[in-house]
Write an enzyme that holds these catalytic residues in place. Structure first.
Site, mmCIF file in Angstrom:
data_model
loop_
_atom_site.group_PDB
_atom_site.id
_atom_site.type_symbol
_atom_site.label_atom_id
_atom_site.label_comp_id
_atom_site.label_asym_id
_atom_site.label_seq_id
_atom_site.Cartn_x
_atom_site.Cartn_y
_atom_site.Cartn_z
ATOM 1 N N GLU A 114 0.824 -1.199 0.000
ATOM 2 C CA GLU A 114 0.000 0.000 0.000
ATOM 3 C C GLU A 114 0.866 1.259 0.000
ATOM 4 O OE1 GLU A 114 -3.983 1.643 2.284
ATOM 5 O OE2 GLU A 114 -2.362 0.861 3.493
ATOM 6 N N ALA A 126 1.247 -0.878 10.926
ATOM 7 C CA ALA A 126 0.685 -2.153 10.480
ATOM 8 C C ALA A 126 0.101 -1.980 9.087
ATOM 9 C CB ALA A 126 -0.388 -2.645 11.451
ATOM 10 N N MET A 127 -0.215 -3.102 8.439
ATOM 11 C CA MET A 127 -0.834 -3.088 7.114
ATOM 12 C C MET A 127 -1.874 -4.189 7.042
ATOM 13 S SD MET A 127 -1.337 -1.950 4.197
ATOM 14 C CE MET A 127 -2.461 -2.695 3.012
ATOM 15 N N GLU A 138 -6.699 -2.670 12.394
ATOM 16 C CA GLU A 138 -6.426 -3.484 11.201
ATOM 17 C C GLU A 138 -7.524 -4.507 10.954
ATOM 18 O OE1 GLU A 138 -4.116 -2.373 9.332
ATOM 19 O OE2 GLU A 138 -3.492 -0.991 10.890
ATOM 20 N N GLU A 196 -9.729 4.847 6.525
ATOM 21 C CA GLU A 196 -9.019 5.131 7.764
ATOM 22 C C GLU A 196 -9.941 5.731 8.825
ATOM 23 O OE1 GLU A 196 -6.157 3.997 8.367
ATOM 24 O OE2 GLU A 196 -5.781 3.319 6.321
#
Length: 870
Positions: free
Chosen positions: A194, A329-330, A365, A387
């Site tokens: 991302e 984090a992703m 997440e 988000e």
């Protein structure tokens, strides 16, 4: 009602998504008035030149939509010794309009060959036709030229063989290393895509609207494991001892959510109520730190599935702690990756704040598995939807799954009762009541448009005249006052539909009103001594009280602060200091508002007041304004002495008790409060004497390390322990402590270690520079380093990456003098001349200008207020 309320938030998200994203882009094909091939044939000179000198057939940054991907078949073979990978892919595509080329993304990949098969070729197993590959690196695109025009409404299969080095940074398919307890350095390969880095791992249609299914195969050595978005279905043994793992085909998803890892990690697993297998992976020596994350993940996954009444759509969910990771984090679908400090929890070294952070990040997440993964924005300008809702769900989910953490949630007092809901029914009923009020009084779509289609937040100005309340709304502008020439222009055409709430001295009732106009008037039913807007601070707006409004509230707080709810007291402190920055309230009024804090029993409100007072102290300290610094220090230690003296040096009490302990003792020791320094020194000495085996209470660990770091022996010992520690939480505390040294040669050594990337990992360099820049003895050192080593920094981080932005902002945005502003302006101009321009440059310059203006306006007031009060 209860079941429908659980779907409510997700449905609201869909409404936002439809109104803000889908409606402006009804049909993606409408982006083009003619087909790409027609545009190319009409004027080929308008198109760029490929690397081989030929004309590249596409000139837009966004890909054409005449071809869309349906399915990727990926085979990846990373070599963790030579640090490169070879790969092949087959992409099934659908042609929507006739074309003679296929444009897709590719960055830093060596394309070995490409071929094309029609549906008929695939059916009869005919070999594919070789394709000419053109490259245009400026747009990170390649074009595949086909011998014959591709026909509309047919499917084709594109095969590409390619290879590349594992990336050195934190993007694409990159290498990460960690050290074992025995001192061995091991390498893993991990992805992070991302927003636009999938193209660094495989040629693809790397835009979020191009969703497709992915079938992934990974080759590895037997000492490693492979992970991907979906569960592994089988492993094939190949010649030479290699293994090939095959993973289930994914659901339809965007390229930025694809993920795969080759590592030697170990895991702990559990099963959610719905049957989803949840696993936490970490390097073998850190396996013992994974258990809390598993507990939290299972609890939160169960909660989200129940709350949304929408099942998590994959059969498994892996959460992996990556040794080198740029962000927190992703949310890769089914394979969520984390910085170690955002996932691992060490009960002996992690504080309550660390626990709260880990829980928040996991909650965030996992919320993305619905908000973003299941429903995805078309383009990155709408990422605020993903988000924003994921952040909001942190609040909702943690208050219910972990009520003991009391998370954005306040303590009760005699006036208001409890505010911490551990019962989902209470939360659902409250939300349902609020929405029912909105549905009855306003068109929800009309209201949402005022919040989604304009930036910023509103300021509600309240003036009480007898039994009338005159309301006015403006755009809130921090650092810009009404007297500034640009204020009027910045206010133009801004109007919100604001659901306001207020309470008065004459009633316990909460009054509600929709403010749709620039000005409005409300009538009070009876005489009142005070009025307080934005009850419980639930509204997204700031309130300013004209006339005697602030004086009435200050008097109320001093006489009996419990007549206001805890959240209202916190909100008043927040709004007052924000209004000072906007030039709407004098600093002495905001400071007067904090005078009641000696009697404050709500810890969040007390912490908010301390936060603003500490900001003031650090600002004048950095500017070396000695008289104000000393007077403010004396005031803080004297006024908050009862709070400081009641703090214990053990881990006990509620979450808020423990956060207060950490904050107050850290500030007291920073201000050289003798009893604090003495106790911290005593604990640090005992810890050193035990060879680091003594367990210092986690709430005061950062304080103790920071005090210990002020001696040469203590600083050197901490650096040794930093290298040995297996706890990311402890390493963060040690690194912060090391950065507080008053010796510039020690601070410079830290920076050098961060640049080297062995003892202090490169991922921590940005945070290190930020911390050193906040140290009065290190602010100029950090800034000079950035100026003198800009080219070296760009070799470690891409221009525009999060670390570079943090480095630039972190070493400059706290400046508050005209000389510093001029220096930063000159540096930014030199970078622009070199082609290193960032959009945050202007924001930083504006921030410094606001700091200068704030200090010029408020320093005399602060100096005078301190002389009066001390």
């Amino acid at each position: 009602m209860a079941n429908s309320c659980r779907k409510l938030i997700f449905n609201i998200y869909l409404v936002f998504y439809c109104s803000a994203v889908i409606m402006p882009h009804i049909c993606i094909c409408s982006q083009f008035t003619s087909s790409p091939i027609d545009q190319f044939n009409k004027d080929p000179r308008a198109f760029p030149i490929a690397t081989n000198g030929e004309i590249f057939p596409w000139h837009e940054l966004r890909l054409p939509t005449v071809i869309i991907p349906l399915h990727y078949d990926l085979l990846i073979h990373p070599n963790l010794t030579s640090l490169d990978f070879v790969a092949s892919e087959k992409i099934e595509v659908l042609v929507r309009d006739a074309t003679q080329f296929i444009v897709l993304h590719s960055k830093d990949l060596e394309i070995l060959n490409a071929s094309l098969q029609s549906e008929e070729d695939v059916r009869y197993r005919k070999p594919g036709e070789s394709l000419t590959v053109l490259s245009y690196p400026a747009h990170q695109q390649i074009a595949l030229l086909v011998p014959e025009k591709l026909r509309a409404d047919l499917r084709y299969s594109v095969a590409i063989d390619f290879q590349a080095k594992l990336a050195d940074g934190f993007e694409g398919f990159y290498k990460s290393t960690y050290r074992t307890l025995g001192g061995e350095t091991r390498t893993i390969a991990v992805t992070d895509f991302e927003p636009t880095e999938a193209r660094m791992a495989f040629p693809c249609f790397d835009e979020p609207l191009f969703k497709a299914n992915f079938s992934i195969k990974i080759r590895r050595e037997s000492r490693h494991i492979a992970l991907s978005n979906m569960p592994k279905v089988k492993t094939i043994e190949l010649e030479g001892g290699l293994l090939e793992d095959h993973f289930e085909t994914t659901v339809k998803m965007s390229t930025y959510l694809v993920a795969y890892i080759v590592c030697d990690f170990t895991s702990v697993s559990g099963t959610a109520s719905s049957g989803v297998k949840v696993s936490i992976y970490a390097s073998p020596d850190k396996w013992s730190q994974t258990h809390y994350a598993l507990e939290a993940s299972l609890k939160l996954l169960d909660y989200y599935e129940n709350y949304f009444d929408i099942h998590y759509p994959l059969p498994k969910l892996d959460l992996v702690a990556i040794p080198d990771f740029a962000s927190g984090a992703m949310e890769n679908w089914g394979l969520v990756t984390y910085r170690e400090t955002s996932l691992l929890f060490d009960p002996k070294k992690s504080s309550i704040s660390d626990k709260l952070w880990v829980t928040k990040v996991i909650a965030h997440e996992l919320a993305h598995q619905w908000f973003g993964n299941l429903v995805t924005m078309e383009w990155w300008n709408d990422i605020w939807l993903n988000e924003g809702f994921a952040t909001y769900m942190e609040l909702i989910s943690l208050n219910i799954t972990y009520p003991e953490l009391q998370f954005n949630c306040l303590e009760s007092d005699s006036a208001s009762g409890g505010f911490c809901y551990s019962d989902s029914k209470k939360t659902s009923n409250t939300l349902a009541f609020q929405l029912a009020f909105l549905r009855k009084n306003v068109e929800l779509k009309e209201m949402m448009a005022t919040w989604t289609l304009q930036k910023g937040i509103p300021l509600v100005v309240v003036k009480r005249e007898g039994r009338s309340l005159r309301l006015q709304q403006e755009r809130f502008l921090s650092g810009v006052s009404k007297e500034d020439p640009e204020w009027g222009t910045l206010q133009e055409r801004y109007l919100w539909h604001i659901p306001v709430t207020y309470s008065t001295s004459s009633s316990h009732a909460i009054h509600r009103h929709i403010l749709k106009l620039k000005t409005d008037t409300l009538d009070l039913s009876e005489k009142t001594d005070w009025v307080k807007f934005n009850v419980d601070s639930n509204g997204y707006y700031i309130v300013h009280y004209e006339g005697q409004g602030w004086d009435e509230l200050i008097t109320l707080l001093n006489q009996n602060h419990t007549l206001l709810r805890p959240k209202d007291r916190l909100g008043l402190i927040h709004d007052a200091f924000q209004l000072v920055s906007a030039g709407r309230l004098t600093l002495d009024k905001a400071l007067d508002l904090t005078r009641y804090l000696q009697r404050e029993t709500s810890i969040p409100a007390l912490l908010k007041g301390l936060e603003y007072l500490e900001l003031l102290y650090r600002m004048v300290e950095r500017r070396n304004i000695s008289d104000v610094t000393e007077n403010l220090k004396h005031y803080l230690l004297q006024y908050f002495k009862p709070v400081i003296d009641t703090q214990s040096w053990v881990d006990k009490g509620s979450v808020w008790d423990r956060m207060l302990r950490s904050t107050v003792l850290k500030l007291a020791c920073y201000l050289n409060h003798a009893p604090c320094i003495q106790k911290a020194t005593e604990l640090f000495s005992q810890w050193m004497e035990s060879s680091g085996k003594l367990n210092i209470p986690t709430d005061v660990l950062k304080v103790v390390y920071s005090v210990g770091a002020q001696t040469t022996a203590g600083w050197n010992y901490l650096l040794e322990q930093y290298e040995l520690s297996l706890s990311g939480a402890e390493k963060n505390k040690i690194l912060y402590a090391l950065s507080t040294s008053k010796h510039q040669e020690k601070l410079m050594k830290l920076i050098e270690l961060g640049m080297e990337g062995k003892v202090i990992k490169t991922q921590d360099l940005a945070a290190l520079l930020f911390a050193i820049a906040r140290n009065p003895e290190g602010q100029q050192l950090a800034w000079n380093f950035v100026k003198e080593n800009w080219t070296h920094l760009l070799k470690k981080f891409d221009l525009g990456s999060f670390p570079i932005r943090m480095i630039v902002s972190g070493t400059t945005s706290h400046f508050s003098s005209k000389d510093e502003l001029q220096e930063v302006e000159l540096f930014f101009e030199s970078l622009k001349a070199q082609g290193s321009h960032l959009d945050i440059f202007q924001i930083i310059l504006e921030t410094i200008s606001k700091n200068i203006k704030w200090l010029e306006k408020n320093l005399p007031t602060l100096r005078k207020w301190l002389l009066i009060t001390t």
